[in-house]
Design an enzyme around this catalytic site. Structure first.
Site, mmCIF file in Angstrom:
data_model
loop_
_atom_site.group_PDB
_atom_site.id
_atom_site.type_symbol
_atom_site.label_atom_id
_atom_site.label_comp_id
_atom_site.label_asym_id
_atom_site.label_seq_id
_atom_site.Cartn_x
_atom_site.Cartn_y
_atom_site.Cartn_z
ATOM 1 N N TYR A 239 0.970 -1.319 0.092
ATOM 2 C CA TYR A 239 -0.046 0.059 0.290
ATOM 3 C C TYR A 239 0.997 1.061 0.294
ATOM 4 C CZ TYR A 239 -4.424 2.678 0.900
ATOM 5 O OH TYR A 239 -5.200 3.183 0.584
ATOM 6 N N TYR B 38 -1.610 4.809 -10.364
ATOM 7 C CA TYR B 38 -2.287 3.720 -11.062
ATOM 8 C C TYR B 38 -4.080 4.203 -10.682
ATOM 9 C CZ TYR B 38 -5.410 -0.672 -10.899
ATOM 10 O OH TYR B 38 -6.599 -0.853 -11.185
#
Length: 379
Positions: free
Chosen positions: A277, A325
């Site tokens: 993450y 992204y």
């Protein structure tokens, strides 16, 4: 003997800015696609897992929207790491014989709604931080970054390497929000958001949804996709507010990571691809150290010179991550989607990590508050 569980379908909804979709239709779109990939339908789903703050009970609201009445519901909400936790909970339910097919879904319209910076009341423990001007969550991560830089002498240039490598991966991903290459100088020249974090040290703010389907081992002969086996899982929390974090440079990954790796019977050198993450560049450095991939203070050197980028010896965040992204608020489900596709060998060329057989997926939630780690293996 317990039944194994594997991921048999993954999918995203439209990403970026999606005013044509709601939180529910995003999840439905992704769920239909993920189930279709598995060769399954909603009638096969007997366990539903979701998280979010868009309903008093997201699991019930989503079940109604999908037209299903699952016998197992899990609305565990521990921020961005919720979905790695859901995988662990789904595996436990499958092993116990409670369910055969689990659907994990998430959706967010935070970019379209411009909901990210809407004021919130300082309730409960938030009364000790929010009234004093700490921007959330970036202020908490900036505190951790400043402490980490003070203790170990790590520089902004070293943190920027994380963003540069993520963008290099994003350049190979047609679905990535940003794909133009950036340099360390670009990161340092971008707007200062909360010292020492520049704009390009911070994750995107996008819309988007995702879905992951898990099935019990005895259902694998029925599914259309190659299962990716869940080998290990761990989760924990260390604090809620950043002022209560025991050590600003050590996250719960120090507990959830070893728990997952011990369950899987693997060690750090076994992994072919790692999905971590990346809410902020500092999140990645702290996580790499807490997981044990390097010693305290060494993560800056660990990621330097494109080591985590395409062609690097430590492939990490291979879809471009939350930095380039997509990042629709709670990003953890997209880590699972990408790891699954890498282990199945879905991609061609430089986008595919060669011979990827083992992946580590690690979610972080809140203000470094919760972590959940999953080990996945090629089926």
């Amino acid at each position: 003997m317990s039944r194994r569980a594997g991921i048999v379908g993954v999918a995203e909804s439209d990403l970026g800015k999606t005013p044509h979709l709601t939180v529910l239709s995003q999840q439905a779109t992704a769920s239909v696609a993920a189930l279709a990939e598995a060769g399954l339908g909603f009638a096969d789903v007997d366990g539903l897992f979701t998280a979010g703050g868009w309903s008093w009970s997201p699991a019930i609201a989503l079940a109604e929207y999908l037209g299903i009445q699952p016998k197992h519901l899990d609305g565990t909400n521990i921020g961005g790491s919720s979905f790695e936790a859901h995988v662990g909970h789904a595996v436990a339910a499958i092993e116990a014989g409670l369910i055969d097919v689990a659907l994990i879904a998430y959706g967010s319209t935070q970019r379209t709604d411009r909901s990210r910076n809407q004021p919130r009341p300082a309730t409960l423990a938030e009364q000790y931080e929010r009234p004093y001007g700490l921007p959330t969550p970036v202020g908490a991560y900036a505190l951790a970054a400043n402490r980490y830089m003070y203790e170990h002498g790590v520089t902004s240039e070293q943190m920027a390497e994380v963003a540069v490598s993520a963008r290099d991966w994003a350049a190979l991903n047609p679905k990535a929000y940003y794909r133009d290459p950036i340099t360390v100088d670009d990161v340092l020249a971008s707007e200062m958001i909360c010292e020492p974090l520049h704009k390009l040290d911070c994750c995107l703010v996008t819309d988007g949804g995702g879905a992951v389907v898990l099935a019990a081992e005895d259902r694998w002969p029925d599914v259309a996709a190659r299962p990716v086996v869940v080998l290990g899982h761990g989760e924990t929390t260390t604090h809620n507010g950043i002022a209560q974090m025991p050590d600003l440079t050590v996250t719960g990954a120090a507990r959830s990571g070893p728990a997952a790796m011990t369950m899987a019977g693997v060690s750090h050198t076994d992994f072919d691809v790692v999905e971590i993450y990346d809410s902020f560049t500092i999140t990645v450095l702290l996580t790499l150290e807490s997981l044990g991939f390097c010693k305290p203070g060494e993560a800056g050197d660990f990621v330097r010179a494109g080591r985590t980028g395409p062609g690097g010896e430590f492939p990490m965040n291979t879809n471009g991550g939350g930095l380039s992204y997509t990042h629709p608020g709670m990003y953890g489900i997209f880590l699972l989607i990408e790891a699954t596709r890498q282990l199945r060998g879905d991609f061609a060329g430089a986008r595919q990590v060669t011979d990827a057989e083992l992946a580590l997926v690690h979610g972080t939630g809140g203000v470094l508050s919760s972590t959940s780690t999953v080990v996945l293996g090629r089926g």
